[in-house]
Enzyme design. Structure first.
Site, PDB file in Angstrom:
ATOM      1  CG  ASN A  52      -6.966   4.459  10.721  1.00  0.00           C
ATOM      2  OD1 ASN A  52      -6.134   4.538  11.624  1.00  0.00           O
ATOM      3  ND2 ASN A  52      -7.051   5.359   9.759  1.00  0.00           N
ATOM      4  CB  SER A  78      -9.332   8.912   5.960  1.00  0.00           C
ATOM      5  OG  SER A  78     -10.010   8.191   6.974  1.00  0.00           O
ATOM      6  N   GLY A  90       0.426   4.323  -0.391  1.00  0.00           N
ATOM      7  CA  GLY A  90      -0.360   5.546  -0.308  1.00  0.00           C
ATOM      8  C   GLY A  90       0.207   6.509   0.706  1.00  0.00           C
ATOM      9  CB  ALA A  91      -1.482   9.052   2.797  1.00  0.00           C
ATOM     10  CB  ILE A  92      -0.068   5.552   6.282  1.00  0.00           C
ATOM     11  CG1 ILE A  92      -1.045   6.562   6.915  1.00  0.00           C
ATOM     12  CG2 ILE A  92       0.734   4.830   7.350  1.00  0.00           C
ATOM     13  CD1 ILE A  92      -0.382   7.662   7.725  1.00  0.00           C
ATOM     14  N   GLY A  93       1.705   4.483   3.880  1.00  0.00           N
ATOM     15  CA  GLY A  93       2.739   3.583   3.388  1.00  0.00           C
ATOM     16  C   GLY A  93       3.899   4.324   2.761  1.00  0.00           C
ATOM     17  CE  LYS A 125      -5.927   7.511  14.125  1.00  0.00           C
ATOM     18  NZ  LYS A 125      -5.135   6.668  13.232  1.00  0.00           N
ATOM     19  N   GLY A 173       0.829  -1.189   0.000  1.00  0.00           N
ATOM     20  CA  GLY A 173       0.000   0.000   0.000  1.00  0.00           C
ATOM     21  C   GLY A 173       0.866   1.242   0.000  1.00  0.00           C
ATOM     22  CG  ASN A 175     -12.990   8.874   9.956  1.00  0.00           C
ATOM     23  OD1 ASN A 175     -12.538   8.953   8.829  1.00  0.00           O
ATOM     24  ND2 ASN A 175     -12.215   8.947  11.027  1.00  0.00           N
TER      25      ASN A 175
END
Length: 336
Positions: A104, A275, A9-12, A206, A7, A214
């Site tokens: 998450n 997100s 993406g943003a975190i990966g 979290k 992944g 969300n």
């Protein structure tokens, strides 16, 4: 350490780029334009202060067999995307490969190695039919709580919004050589990577915000700051969080901060779109089951009423179903 990031993406991207810059052997599992960009130019980070960092040694492959067995596999997908990568995932596994779930919500492994009346129970909301559990042995898994916020602004480029903490934990609460090695590796890359003896309680802190802010943001198109500063939605979030706390405490979780402290923390993030709101605006599938549906299911398992969560879950589920059926997206646009 050989590390595959599933992944990009943003975190990966944030994780992989930092780890590559620290000298780790990082391979991204990526597709399409992201795959091409990483292999052509490496990975680029735009940090909170606007400065940039470049990881030219990072490489990307589309097929996991091209990467081969790894020391650690970081799963940085959204929860509903994990099933899609299962057919090839085992190509990354060696005898001692760690699988670090940087996802998450309530994870599919929640009841694995959890002593008590629910040990080994499956959560249908996040792993229907137990397919994920069949493909990934619980002995491989290390839990993680992802605190940073970041955004993939273009292929191979991630903008860090805030944060650098990734809490780690063995499922049985133990302390192992492998988790210490992983923690040290991440800290050398510039992350805070504490090892928790109670990763589930960390997850709930979290989740406390994710399960409320969300879906509320997806329904109202408001930022965290707006939700927290508008009395009715602040109260709605608090009601959802109180119900979730009751569910969690029935499972043995203990919260180390107060509800108001958690809301204040979300408000301090500012005018940030969650997100789930970003997914609504871009027409992407919503991460609804892991963040909200799982808490509804845990309420049923523990015999805990969750009427407010149920109502918000129902409304957001209909929104998700409508967007999927129409293959559409929804965003507030200024007139004229």
């Amino acid at each position: 350490m050989k590390i595959a990031v599933v992944g990009a993406g943003a975190i990966g991207g944030y994780l992989g780029a930092k780890l590559a810059r620290a000298g780790e052997e990082v391979t991204f599992i990526a597709r399409n334009r992201n795959l091409e960009a990483i292999n052509a130019r490496g990975f680029r980070l735009i940090l909170e202060d606007g400065t940039e960092e470049h990881a030219p040694t990072a490489r990307a492959v589309q097929h996991m067999a091209e990467a081969g067995p790894q020391d650690a596999v970081l799963i940085t997908l959204k929860a509903h995307q994990v099933r899609d990568v299962l057919p090839g995932l085992r190509e990354l596994f060696g005898p001692k490969t760690m699988v670090v779930t940087m996802i998450n919500g309530i994870p599919w492994w929640y009841f694995h190695k959890l002593a008590g009346p629910y040990e080994g129970r499956r959560l249908d909301s996040v792993d229907p039919g137990g397919v994920i559990a069949e493909h990934i042995e619980p002995e491989r898994i290390i839990g993680s709580v992802v605190y940073p916020a970041s955004e993939l602004v273009e292929p191979g480029v991630v903008k860090v919004i805030e944060g650098n903490r990734f809490t780690l934990g063995e499922l049985d609460g133990g302390r192992s050589e492998r988790i210490d090695a992983l923690s040290q590796t991440m800290m050398r890359a510039g992350f805070k990577a504490p090892v928790s003896r109670d990763i589930r309680s960390e997850l709930w802190v979290k989740l406390w915000g994710n399960l409320s802010f969300n879906p509320i943001s997806a329904l109202t198109h408001a930022t965290l700051e707006q939700i927290c500063r508008f009395g009715p939605t602040r109260a709605l979030a608090a009601s959802m969080m109180r119900e979730a706390q009751t569910v969690a405490e029935a499972l043995g979780v203990r919260f180390k901060i107060t509800l108001e402290q958690r809301i204040a923390g979300a408000e301090a993030v500012g005018a940030h779109k969650t997100s789930m709101l970003q997914d609504v605006e871009h027409g992407r599938a919503l991460e609804l089951e892991a963040l909200v549906g799982s808490v509804v299911e845990l309420g049923r398992i523990t015999g805990t009423p969750t009427p407010t969560i149920d109502a918000v879950y129902a409304a957001t589920s209909l929104l998700s179903s409508t967007l999927t059926a129409q293959r559409g997206r929804l965003a507030v646009q200024p007139l004229g």
